[in-house]
Design a protein around this motif. Structure first.
Motif, PDB file in Angstrom:
ATOM      1  N   ALA A 346       0.810  -1.212   0.000  1.00  0.00           N
ATOM      2  CA  ALA A 346       0.000   0.000   0.000  1.00  0.00           C
ATOM      3  C   ALA A 346       0.847   1.267   0.000  1.00  0.00           C
ATOM      4  CB  ALA A 346      -0.920   0.008   1.221  1.00  0.00           C
ATOM      5  N   SER A 347       2.175   1.122   0.019  1.00  0.00           N
ATOM      6  CA  SER A 347       3.067   2.283   0.077  1.00  0.00           C
ATOM      7  C   SER A 347       3.915   2.385  -1.186  1.00  0.00           C
ATOM      8  CB  SER A 347       3.990   2.179   1.302  1.00  0.00           C
ATOM      9  OG  SER A 347       4.953   3.213   1.290  1.00  0.00           O
ATOM     10  N   LYS A 348       4.193   3.623  -1.587  1.00  0.00           N
ATOM     11  CA  LYS A 348       5.052   3.859  -2.744  1.00  0.00           C
ATOM     12  C   LYS A 348       6.482   4.216  -2.342  1.00  0.00           C
ATOM     13  CE  LYS A 348       1.547   5.269  -6.106  1.00  0.00           C
ATOM     14  NZ  LYS A 348       1.131   6.316  -7.081  1.00  0.00           N
ATOM     15  N   HIS A 349       6.765   4.193  -1.052  1.00  0.00           N
ATOM     16  CA  HIS A 349       8.111   4.529  -0.589  1.00  0.00           C
ATOM     17  C   HIS A 349       9.119   3.536  -1.183  1.00  0.00           C
ATOM     18  CE1 HIS A 349      11.524   5.216   2.095  1.00  0.00           C
ATOM     19  NE2 HIS A 349      10.947   6.373   2.410  1.00  0.00           N
ATOM     20  N   PRO A 350      10.309   3.997  -1.625  1.00  0.00           N
ATOM     21  CA  PRO A 350      11.294   3.089  -2.220  1.00  0.00           C
ATOM     22  C   PRO A 350      11.660   1.914  -1.324  1.00  0.00           C
ATOM     23  CG  PRO A 350      11.927   5.373  -2.606  1.00  0.00           C
ATOM     24  CD  PRO A 350      10.758   5.402  -1.681  1.00  0.00           C
ATOM     25  N   VAL A 351      11.768   2.151  -0.022  1.00  0.00           N
ATOM     26  CA  VAL A 351      12.110   1.052   0.885  1.00  0.00           C
ATOM     27  C   VAL A 351      10.973   0.032   0.914  1.00  0.00           C
ATOM     28  CG1 VAL A 351      12.558   0.425   3.283  1.00  0.00           C
ATOM     29  CG2 VAL A 351      13.668   2.441   2.293  1.00  0.00           C
ATOM     30  N   ALA A 352       9.730   0.518   0.951  1.00  0.00           N
ATOM     31  CA  ALA A 352       8.579  -0.386   0.949  1.00  0.00           C
ATOM     32  C   ALA A 352       8.536  -1.210  -0.329  1.00  0.00           C
ATOM     33  CB  ALA A 352       7.283   0.417   1.110  1.00  0.00           C
ATOM     34  N   GLN A 353       8.768  -0.565  -1.465  1.00  0.00           N
ATOM     35  CA  GLN A 353       8.755  -1.282  -2.730  1.00  0.00           C
ATOM     36  C   GLN A 353       9.874  -2.317  -2.800  1.00  0.00           C
ATOM     37  OE1 GLN A 353       6.304  -0.957  -5.210  1.00  0.00           O
ATOM     38  NE2 GLN A 353       5.389   0.058  -3.434  1.00  0.00           N
ATOM     39  N   ALA A 354      11.011  -2.010  -2.196  1.00  0.00           N
ATOM     40  CA  ALA A 354      12.117  -2.975  -2.172  1.00  0.00           C
ATOM     41  C   ALA A 354      11.752  -4.201  -1.329  1.00  0.00           C
ATOM     42  CB  ALA A 354      13.375  -2.310  -1.614  1.00  0.00           C
ATOM     43  N   ILE A 355      11.030  -3.987  -0.219  1.00  0.00           N
ATOM     44  CA  ILE A 355      10.594  -5.111   0.614  1.00  0.00           C
ATOM     45  C   ILE A 355       9.596  -5.984  -0.149  1.00  0.00           C
ATOM     46  CG2 ILE A 355       9.299  -5.710   2.702  1.00  0.00           C
ATOM     47  CD1 ILE A 355      10.519  -3.211   4.008  1.00  0.00           C
ATOM     48  N   VAL A 356       8.679  -5.360  -0.857  1.00  0.00           N
ATOM     49  CA  VAL A 356       7.713  -6.110  -1.665  1.00  0.00           C
ATOM     50  C   VAL A 356       8.432  -6.925  -2.736  1.00  0.00           C
ATOM     51  CG1 VAL A 356       5.788  -5.903  -3.277  1.00  0.00           C
ATOM     52  CG2 VAL A 356       5.850  -4.464  -1.228  1.00  0.00           C
ATOM     53  N   ALA A 357       9.400  -6.303  -3.406  1.00  0.00           N
ATOM     54  CA  ALA A 357      10.141  -7.002  -4.465  1.00  0.00           C
ATOM     55  C   ALA A 357      10.899  -8.203  -3.896  1.00  0.00           C
ATOM     56  CB  ALA A 357      11.107  -6.030  -5.150  1.00  0.00           C
ATOM     57  N   ALA A 358      11.481  -8.035  -2.716  1.00  0.00           N
ATOM     58  CA  ALA A 358      12.226  -9.139  -2.104  1.00  0.00           C
ATOM     59  C   ALA A 358      11.299 -10.305  -1.769  1.00  0.00           C
ATOM     60  CB  ALA A 358      12.935  -8.640  -0.847  1.00  0.00           C
ATOM     61  N   ALA A 359      10.091 -10.000  -1.281  1.00  0.00           N
ATOM     62  CA  ALA A 359       9.140 -11.062  -0.952  1.00  0.00           C
ATOM     63  C   ALA A 359       8.679 -11.792  -2.201  1.00  0.00           C
ATOM     64  CB  ALA A 359       7.947 -10.469  -0.204  1.00  0.00           C
ATOM     65  N   LYS A 360       8.393 -11.051  -3.253  1.00  0.00           N
ATOM     66  CA  LYS A 360       7.966 -11.672  -4.513  1.00  0.00           C
ATOM     67  C   LYS A 360       9.079 -12.521  -5.109  1.00  0.00           C
ATOM     68  CE  LYS A 360       4.383  -8.351  -5.853  1.00  0.00           C
ATOM     69  NZ  LYS A 360       3.954  -7.342  -6.871  1.00  0.00           N
ATOM     70  N   ALA A 361      10.314 -12.054  -4.958  1.00  0.00           N
ATOM     71  CA  ALA A 361      11.446 -12.820  -5.487  1.00  0.00           C
ATOM     72  C   ALA A 361      11.567 -14.169  -4.794  1.00  0.00           C
ATOM     73  CB  ALA A 361      12.736 -12.020  -5.326  1.00  0.00           C
ATOM     74  N   ARG A 362      11.088 -14.252  -3.542  1.00  0.00           N
ATOM     75  CA  ARG A 362      11.127 -15.525  -2.812  1.00  0.00           C
ATOM     76  C   ARG A 362       9.880 -16.365  -3.055  1.00  0.00           C
ATOM     77  NH1 ARG A 362      14.013 -14.462   3.072  1.00  0.00           N
ATOM     78  NH2 ARG A 362      15.578 -12.964   2.363  1.00  0.00           N
ATOM     79  N   GLY A 363       8.987 -15.859  -3.883  1.00  0.00           N
ATOM     80  CA  GLY A 363       7.804 -16.622  -4.253  1.00  0.00           C
ATOM     81  C   GLY A 363       6.651 -16.529  -3.285  1.00  0.00           C
ATOM     82  N   PHE A 364       6.663 -15.546  -2.393  1.00  0.00           N
ATOM     83  CA  PHE A 364       5.579 -15.405  -1.426  1.00  0.00           C
ATOM     84  C   PHE A 364       4.315 -14.873  -2.106  1.00  0.00           C
ATOM     85  CE2 PHE A 364       8.867 -14.530   2.133  1.00  0.00           C
ATOM     86  CZ  PHE A 364       9.096 -15.901   2.251  1.00  0.00           C
ATOM     87  N   ALA A 365       3.171 -15.462  -1.731  1.00  0.00           N
ATOM     88  CA  ALA A 365       1.879 -14.926  -2.171  1.00  0.00           C
ATOM     89  C   ALA A 365       1.466 -13.869  -1.151  1.00  0.00           C
ATOM     90  CB  ALA A 365       0.838 -16.030  -2.250  1.00  0.00           C
TER      91      ALA A 365
END
Length: 626
Positions: A346-365
């Protein structure tokens, strides 16, 4: 007159001159000397008239060029009955301008190829079907079908498990780039694999490819400083030519000596070799993903002595990465990351987006969060899977769970600490950092080999962070905590050491980029303001392309200077020989033709420049690691 019309006109003038020369030679062999002279005269007249018109136009613009020597030589040859020499000069001059036009067209071929790839329509999903729509009708959020072989029409994100894109036309990358779901796809790339869906993130006019096309068109309209310098040199060369011709006539009383001198001096390689070499350099640099906005910046780029680098997004990747996950109260690391990433959607902050990308890279739904409240710059609160989650700075989270914030043992200078609380209890910390780009040290060493004497870091970040990130790079200076106007002041101060290049990617870098002798913007993810202010745009998010760009600029300029020096030197020797009677007007004309062709062919060597750093740059490519 456009390029096509001008090329046709030059072709027509050349054909008339060649027909007049060949016809005259045939009549001379047949013993019809008078008719031969008339044929040569007829062949010379169109070229001479066109030349005089061009000279008058140049004078009207306040420019005096070496075309005057060509006009004088043809006029003098006709006046003193050397019609064959005049015909050879006419063929030589019109052939030289035709060859120059052809050479520049050859050099612009890669840029024209870039422009011709602009797609006109796109295939969009709509109401369960597909429709063909013009690019102007596309909007962010539209889902597009990219068939095999299609050029990606707008910037977007891949909506398929896998996509293979050929970016060679934009970046010079020889192998297709492998992109996973959610990865950014750059407009202008070609689909080298199976068809896939793309979700548009920009309108066509705002996409990368449209910006590249605009910059290419601007580059093609530029005029090189060396060309302008050649115009100034032309006055001196004209004076030398007239002095030698007059002296030869005065000393011998033979006007034919003066005609021979004028013929040898026409036309000077200054007006042929420089633009060919520099336009070829522009084309070659574009092949390696370095778009230079004209021959002027290219020539200046070749003389750079000081390099100033921004840190975030330039020397560093600009995208924080998770270094470690520290768990508290027995909560698993995977669960901490999953819940934090779900809320940070729900956040556009660069740090938040990096956390989302890391989770997706690990295959988390990642489930969709609810009841989200974000305090800008501090953190986010919301519910995920029925649990209350808080993600943010240490102080922000500690205040909401009733704990005292303190120093984290895993923290180092340059790191960012993200605290995560679940159901009112501190669950753990995510330790993040903005890493130095891979191969940055090798890249800086390569720039020093290219003659960069000083390399400085200019950043708005704290000094301890900048020092930690750049440790071991051997920078000549580090300036931290700078505001945009202080970066401009640094650029102006460093000019005392020679031409300055500034590299940056943010809006705050735009003033410094504009103030530098050469401003370089990171074009893939950099701000539009930076790209507009810059003289050079790196078409991919890779600072390692800077080395090949500088090498191409320097070698192109060196080739141009070599061509000029060799051509002028040979022309002067030929004039001296003609003044002493060793060359007739016809022989002098043929000699100058050989010189002109030689310098143009030498200038075209810039099209074959293969930067020594290019292999290293390719090894550093993110694509090559996939």
């Amino acid at each position: 007159m456009d390029h096509t019309g001008a090329d046709r006109f030059k072709t027509a003038i050349l054909l008339l001159a060649v027909i007049g020369l060949v016809t005259g030679l045939a009549l001379r062999v047949a013993g019809q000397d008078r008719l031969a002279d008339l044929a040569w005269f007829a062949g010379v007249t169109p070229a001479l008239v066109a030349l005089v018109v061009e000279i008058l136009r140049s004078i009207g613009r306040g420019e005096v060029g070496l075309d005057i020597v060509a006009a004088l030589s043809m006029t003098a040859a006709l006046t003193f009955g050397e019609t064959l020499a005049a015909a050879v000069v006419a063929v030589m001059y019109s052939g030289g301008t035709f060859l120059e036009s052809f050479a520049e067209g050859r050099a612009r071929r890669e840029m024209h190829a870039l422009l011709s790839r602009v797609p006109r329509i796109a295939t969009r999903h709509r109401n369960g079907g597909l429709e063909e729509v013009p690019l102007d009708a596309l909007a962010p959020g539209d889902r597009l079908l990219i068939r095999q072989g299609d050029v990606v029409p707008v910037d977007g994100t891949v909506a398929a498990d896998l996509a293979f894109l050929d970016t060679s036309a934009l970046t010079g990358e020889s192998l297709p780039v492998r992109l996973a779901r959610g990865a950014d796809a750059m407009s202008g790339s070609t689909n080298a694999g199976e068809a896939f869906d793309l979700v548009a993130t920009h309108r066509a006019a705002e996409s990368t490819y449209a910006g590249i096309v605009r910059l290419v068109e601007q580059a093609q309209r530029s005029k090189a400083p060396m060309s302008r310098l050649a115009d100034r040199w032309s006055l001196g060369f004209l004076a030398v030519t007239l002095t030698i011709a007059t002296a030869a006539w005065w000393a011998t009383g033979d006007p034919i000596r003066a005609v021979a001198v004028l013929v040898v001096a026409t036309p000077c390689p200054l007006i042929l070799a420089v633009p060919v070499a520099l336009v070829a350099g522009l084309s070659r640099a574009a092949h390696f993903g370095v778009l230079i906005k004209g021959a002027g910046p290219l020539e200046t780029m070749a003389r750079i002595r000081t390099l100033i680098l921004d840190k975030t997004g330039t020397l560093t990747d600009g995208r924080p990465q998770i270094v470690s996950i520290d768990s508290h109260d027995g909560v698993g690391e995977a669960e901490i990351l999953r819940l934090a990433a779900a809320l940070d959607q729900a956040s556009k902050h660069p740090v938040a987006q990096a956390i989302v990308a890391a989770a997706k890279a690990r295959g988390f739904a990642l489930p969709v969060p609810s009841e989200v409240a974000e305090i800008p710059g501090e953190g986010v609160v919301g519910r995920v899977d029925g649990r209350t989650v808080i993600v943010g700075g240490e102080g922000f989270v500690a205040k909401r769970v009733g704990r005292q914030s303190g120093d984290h043992p895993a923290m180092a200078a340059g790191s960012v600490l993200v605290a995560v609380a679940i159901d009112g209890r501190l669950a753990g910390h995510l330790v993040m950092s903005d890493p130095l780009r891979e191969g940055a040290g090798a890249m800086l060493d390569g720039l020093r080999r290219e003659g960069i004497a000083r390399i400085l870091l200019a950043t708005g970040d704290r000094a301890n962070v900048a020092e930690h990130v750049t440790e071991g790079l051997g920078l000549d200076g580090l300036r931290a905590g700078l505001t945009p106007d202080q970066k401009v002041l640094l650029v102006l101060t460093e000019r005392k050491n020679g031409p300055v290049m500034m590299v940056g990617d943010g809006v705050n870098d735009a003033p410094a980029l504009a103030a530098a002798d050469v401003g370089v913007a990171m074009g893939a993810r950099g701000a539009a303001a930076s790209a507009e202010a810059a003289d050079v745009v790196l078409l991919v998010d890779r600072i390692d392309r800077l080395g090949p760009g500088i090498e191409i600029a320097r070698r192109s300029r060196r080739i141009a200077v070599e061509s000029v020096v060799a051509g002028i030197g040979l022309s002067v020797l030929g004039m001296v020989a003609a003044a002493f009677g060793y060359l007739t007007p016809v022989q002098g004309a043929l000699l100058q033709e050989v010189i002109d062709v030689a310098v143009i062919l030498n200038a075209l060597r810039a099209l074959r420049i293969n930067p020594a750093e290019a292999t290293t740059a390719g090894a550093l490519s993110p694509a090559s690691a996939t």
